[in-house]
Design a protein around this motif. Structure first.
Motif, PDB file in Angstrom:
ATOM      1  N   ALA A  35       1.131  -0.756  -0.039  1.00 23.72           N
ATOM      2  CA  ALA A  35       0.680  -0.063  -0.496  1.00 23.72           C
ATOM      3  C   ALA A  35       0.616   1.585  -0.214  1.00 23.72           C
ATOM      4  O   ALA A  35       2.053   1.647   1.184  1.00 23.72           O
ATOM      5  CB  ALA A  35      -1.203  -0.055   1.101  1.00 23.72           C
ATOM      6  N   PHE A  36       1.271   1.784  -1.060  1.00 19.48           N
ATOM      7  CA  PHE A  36       2.080   3.286  -1.183  1.00 19.48           C
ATOM      8  C   PHE A  36       0.924   4.068  -1.720  1.00 19.48           C
ATOM      9  O   PHE A  36      -0.117   5.026  -1.759  1.00 19.48           O
ATOM     10  CB  PHE A  36       2.303   2.413  -3.068  1.00 19.48           C
ATOM     11  N   GLU A  37       1.450   5.162  -0.195  1.00 17.33           N
ATOM     12  CA  GLU A  37       0.700   6.836  -0.057  1.00 17.33           C
ATOM     13  C   GLU A  37       2.090   7.837  -0.652  1.00 17.33           C
ATOM     14  O   GLU A  37       3.110   7.753  -0.393  1.00 17.33           O
ATOM     15  CB  GLU A  37       0.538   7.103   1.416  1.00 17.33           C
ATOM     16  N   PRO A  38       1.977   7.902  -2.411  1.00 13.31           N
ATOM     17  CA  PRO A  38       2.365   9.027  -2.801  1.00 13.31           C
ATOM     18  C   PRO A  38       2.156  10.337  -2.533  1.00 13.31           C
ATOM     19  O   PRO A  38       1.564  10.881  -2.500  1.00 13.31           O
ATOM     20  CB  PRO A  38       1.783   8.919  -4.123  1.00 13.31           C
ATOM     21  N   ARG A  39       2.653  10.622  -0.966  1.00  4.91           N
ATOM     22  CA  ARG A  39       2.403  12.339  -0.337  1.00  4.91           C
ATOM     23  C   ARG A  39       3.908  12.915  -0.058  1.00  4.91           C
ATOM     24  O   ARG A  39       3.284  14.246  -0.403  1.00  4.91           O
ATOM     25  CB  ARG A  39       2.216  11.063   1.599  1.00  4.91           C
ATOM     26  N   SER A  40       4.949  12.543  -0.718  1.00  9.53           N
ATOM     27  CA  SER A  40       6.441  13.743  -0.205  1.00  9.53           C
ATOM     28  C   SER A  40       6.103  13.802  -1.597  1.00  9.53           C
ATOM     29  O   SER A  40       5.634  13.535  -2.860  1.00  9.53           O
ATOM     30  CB  SER A  40       7.740  12.308  -0.212  1.00  9.53           C
ATOM     31  N   ASN A  41       6.490  15.444  -1.237  1.00  7.81           N
ATOM     32  CA  ASN A  41       6.991  15.736  -2.826  1.00  7.81           C
ATOM     33  C   ASN A  41       7.576  15.011  -3.921  1.00  7.81           C
ATOM     34  O   ASN A  41       7.368  15.999  -5.209  1.00  7.81           O
ATOM     35  CB  ASN A  41       7.926  17.456  -2.777  1.00  7.81           C
ATOM     36  N   ALA A  59       6.403  -6.267  -5.853  1.00  2.41           N
ATOM     37  CA  ALA A  59       4.917  -6.755  -5.151  1.00  2.41           C
ATOM     38  C   ALA A  59       4.338  -8.128  -6.093  1.00  2.41           C
ATOM     39  O   ALA A  59       4.185  -8.085  -6.927  1.00  2.41           O
ATOM     40  CB  ALA A  59       4.265  -5.382  -3.918  1.00  2.41           C
ATOM     41  N   ASP A  60       3.280  -8.445  -4.991  1.00  2.00           N
ATOM     42  CA  ASP A  60       2.195  -9.317  -5.746  1.00  2.00           C
ATOM     43  C   ASP A  60       1.214  -8.463  -6.543  1.00  2.00           C
ATOM     44  O   ASP A  60      -0.118  -8.766  -6.896  1.00  2.00           O
ATOM     45  CB  ASP A  60       1.813 -10.306  -4.820  1.00  2.00           C
ATOM     46  N   ALA A  61       0.548  -7.447  -5.257  1.00  2.00           N
ATOM     47  CA  ALA A  61      -0.215  -6.322  -5.507  1.00  2.00           C
ATOM     48  C   ALA A  61      -0.177  -5.693  -5.150  1.00  2.00           C
ATOM     49  O   ALA A  61       0.632  -4.937  -4.249  1.00  2.00           O
ATOM     50  CB  ALA A  61      -1.861  -6.921  -4.775  1.00  2.00           C
ATOM     51  N   VAL A  62      -1.021  -4.457  -5.336  1.00  2.00           N
ATOM     52  CA  VAL A  62      -0.114  -2.667  -4.773  1.00  2.00           C
ATOM     53  C   VAL A  62      -1.443  -1.920  -5.255  1.00  2.00           C
ATOM     54  O   VAL A  62      -2.644  -2.183  -6.063  1.00  2.00           O
ATOM     55  CB  VAL A  62       0.522  -1.777  -6.113  1.00  2.00           C
ATOM     56  N   VAL A  63      -1.768  -1.217  -4.168  1.00  2.00           N
ATOM     57  CA  VAL A  63      -2.504   0.063  -3.864  1.00  2.00           C
ATOM     58  C   VAL A  63      -1.621   1.347  -3.597  1.00  2.00           C
ATOM     59  O   VAL A  63      -0.654   1.280  -2.845  1.00  2.00           O
ATOM     60  CB  VAL A  63      -3.886  -0.477  -2.822  1.00  2.00           C
ATOM     61  N   ILE A  64      -2.669   2.233  -4.762  1.00  2.00           N
ATOM     62  CA  ILE A  64      -1.670   3.056  -5.291  1.00  2.00           C
ATOM     63  C   ILE A  64      -2.359   4.501  -4.096  1.00  2.00           C
ATOM     64  O   ILE A  64      -3.995   4.726  -4.629  1.00  2.00           O
ATOM     65  CB  ILE A  64      -1.570   3.826  -6.094  1.00  2.00           C
ATOM     66  N   GLY A  65      -1.914   5.185  -3.298  1.00  2.00           N
ATOM     67  CA  GLY A  65      -3.139   6.088  -2.667  1.00  2.00           C
ATOM     68  C   GLY A  65      -2.797   7.600  -3.505  1.00  2.00           C
ATOM     69  O   GLY A  65      -2.350   7.594  -4.282  1.00  2.00           O
ATOM     70  N   ALA A  66      -4.374   7.962  -3.444  1.00  2.00           N
ATOM     71  CA  ALA A  66      -4.113   9.615  -4.279  1.00  2.00           C
ATOM     72  C   ALA A  66      -2.888  10.350  -3.984  1.00  2.00           C
ATOM     73  O   ALA A  66      -2.491  10.286  -2.751  1.00  2.00           O
ATOM     74  CB  ALA A  66      -5.607  10.570  -3.613  1.00  2.00           C
ATOM     75  N   ALA A  67      -2.514  11.062  -4.705  1.00  2.00           N
ATOM     76  CA  ALA A  67      -0.831  11.618  -5.222  1.00  2.00           C
ATOM     77  C   ALA A  67      -1.933  13.493  -5.075  1.00  2.00           C
ATOM     78  O   ALA A  67      -2.531  13.466  -6.570  1.00  2.00           O
ATOM     79  CB  ALA A  67      -0.706  11.420  -5.853  1.00  2.00           C
ATOM     80  N   LYS A  68      -1.822  13.532  -3.524  1.00  2.00           N
ATOM     81  CA  LYS A  68      -2.350  14.683  -3.479  1.00  2.00           C
ATOM     82  C   LYS A  68      -1.758  15.827  -4.497  1.00  2.00           C
ATOM     83  O   LYS A  68      -0.484  16.344  -5.026  1.00  2.00           O
ATOM     84  CB  LYS A  68      -2.324  15.302  -2.457  1.00  2.00           C
ATOM     85  N   LYS A  69      -2.570  17.042  -4.961  1.00  2.00           N
ATOM     86  CA  LYS A  69      -2.422  18.285  -5.911  1.00  2.00           C
ATOM     87  C   LYS A  69      -1.123  19.554  -5.100  1.00  2.00           C
ATOM     88  O   LYS A  69      -1.184  19.149  -3.558  1.00  2.00           O
ATOM     89  CB  LYS A  69      -3.523  18.709  -6.277  1.00  2.00           C
ATOM     90  N   SER A  70      -0.397  19.139  -5.706  1.00  2.00           N
ATOM     91  CA  SER A  70       0.453  20.683  -5.284  1.00  2.00           C
ATOM     92  C   SER A  70      -0.214  22.436  -5.045  1.00  2.00           C
ATOM     93  O   SER A  70      -0.475  22.239  -5.762  1.00  2.00           O
ATOM     94  CB  SER A  70       1.973  20.609  -5.961  1.00  2.00           C
ATOM     95  N   ALA A  71      -0.164  22.477  -4.027  1.00  4.79           N
ATOM     96  CA  ALA A  71      -0.530  24.180  -3.762  1.00  4.79           C
ATOM     97  C   ALA A  71       1.145  24.988  -4.824  1.00  4.79           C
ATOM     98  O   ALA A  71       0.030  25.925  -4.778  1.00  4.79           O
ATOM     99  CB  ALA A  71      -0.260  24.424  -2.447  1.00  4.79           C
ATOM    100  N   SER A  72       2.102  24.878  -4.913  1.00  2.00           N
ATOM    101  CA  SER A  72       2.606  25.948  -5.678  1.00  2.00           C
ATOM    102  C   SER A  72       2.254  25.701  -7.372  1.00  2.00           C
ATOM    103  O   SER A  72       3.075  26.666  -7.940  1.00  2.00           O
ATOM    104  CB  SER A  72       4.578  25.716  -5.799  1.00  2.00           C
ATOM    105  N   GLY A  73       1.411  24.810  -7.776  1.00  2.00           N
ATOM    106  CA  GLY A  73       1.224  24.855  -9.231  1.00  2.00           C
ATOM    107  C   GLY A  73       2.474  25.066 -10.115  1.00  2.00           C
ATOM    108  O   GLY A  73       3.393  24.991  -9.760  1.00  2.00           O
TER     109      GLY A  73
END
Length: 139
Positions: A35-41, A59-73
Motif C-alpha cells: 500500500a503506497f501513499e505518494p505523499r512526499s513532494n 509486490a504481488d498486489a499494489v494499492v496506490i493512494g491519491a497523489a495530492k495536488k501541489s499548492a505551488s502549481g
C-alpha cells in the motif's frame, strides 16, 4: 492463514524496491501486498512514475493512494491511474485510489479475496490518514 502488517517509512523508489525485495526474501511463502501513499513532494512527481512502477512491481498486489495536488502549481503530479495501468501491464494486481478511504476499501477487498498467508506493507512518509490502524483493527 496469517496476515502480517508492516509499516515502513519509504517514499523513494530505491527504498521501496529494497524493502519489497527484502520482505520477499524474508517471507517467500506470503502474498506481498504493498500500500503506497505518494505523499512526499518527490514521490508525487510524474518523473517518478516509471521508477516507482519498477519498484512496486516487486509486490504481488499494489494499492496506490491519491497523489495530492501541489499548492505551488506548475508541477507535473503523477497520474496514479497510469501507474496502476503500468503495473497491470507487467502482471501486478494494482488499483489506484482517489482517497485514503478508498485505499482502505481496496485493501479490504484484496486481502479478503485471498485464502493464503499474506503480508501487507504500508509504504509512506506520513500517516496514510489513519488507515493503517483502521486496517489492523479490522483484520
Amino acid at each position: 492463514d496469517q496476515l502480517l502488517v508492516i509499516e515502513d517509512f519509504a517514499h523513494h523508489p530505491t527504498a521501496i524496491k529494497e524493502i519489497l525485495e527484502s520482505l520477499r526474501t524474508r517471507y517467500p511463502d506470503r502474498r506481498l501486498v504493498a500500500a503506497f501513499e505518494p505523499r512526499s513532494n518527490t514521490s508525487r512527481l510524474e518523473i517518478m512514475r516509471q521508477p516507482l512502477g519498477e519498484a512496486l512491481a516487486e509486490a504481488d498486489a499494489v494499492v496506490i493512494g491519491a497523489a495530492k495536488k501541489s499548492a505551488s502549481g506548475g508541477v507535473d503530479i503523477m497520474n496514479t491511474e497510469t501507474l496502476a495501468a503500468d503495473l497491470k501491464t507487467n502482471g501486478t494486481v494494482a488499483v489506484a485510489c482517489q482517497s485514503n478511504e478508498a485505499s482502505l476499501e481496496a485493501l479490504r477487498e484484496l486481502c479478503s479475496s485471498h485464502n493464503g498467508a499474506q503480508l501487507v506493507v504500508f509504504l509512506t512518509n506520513g500517516s496514510f490518514d489513519g488507515i493503517i490502524d483502521a486496517f489492523i483493527r479490522e483484520c
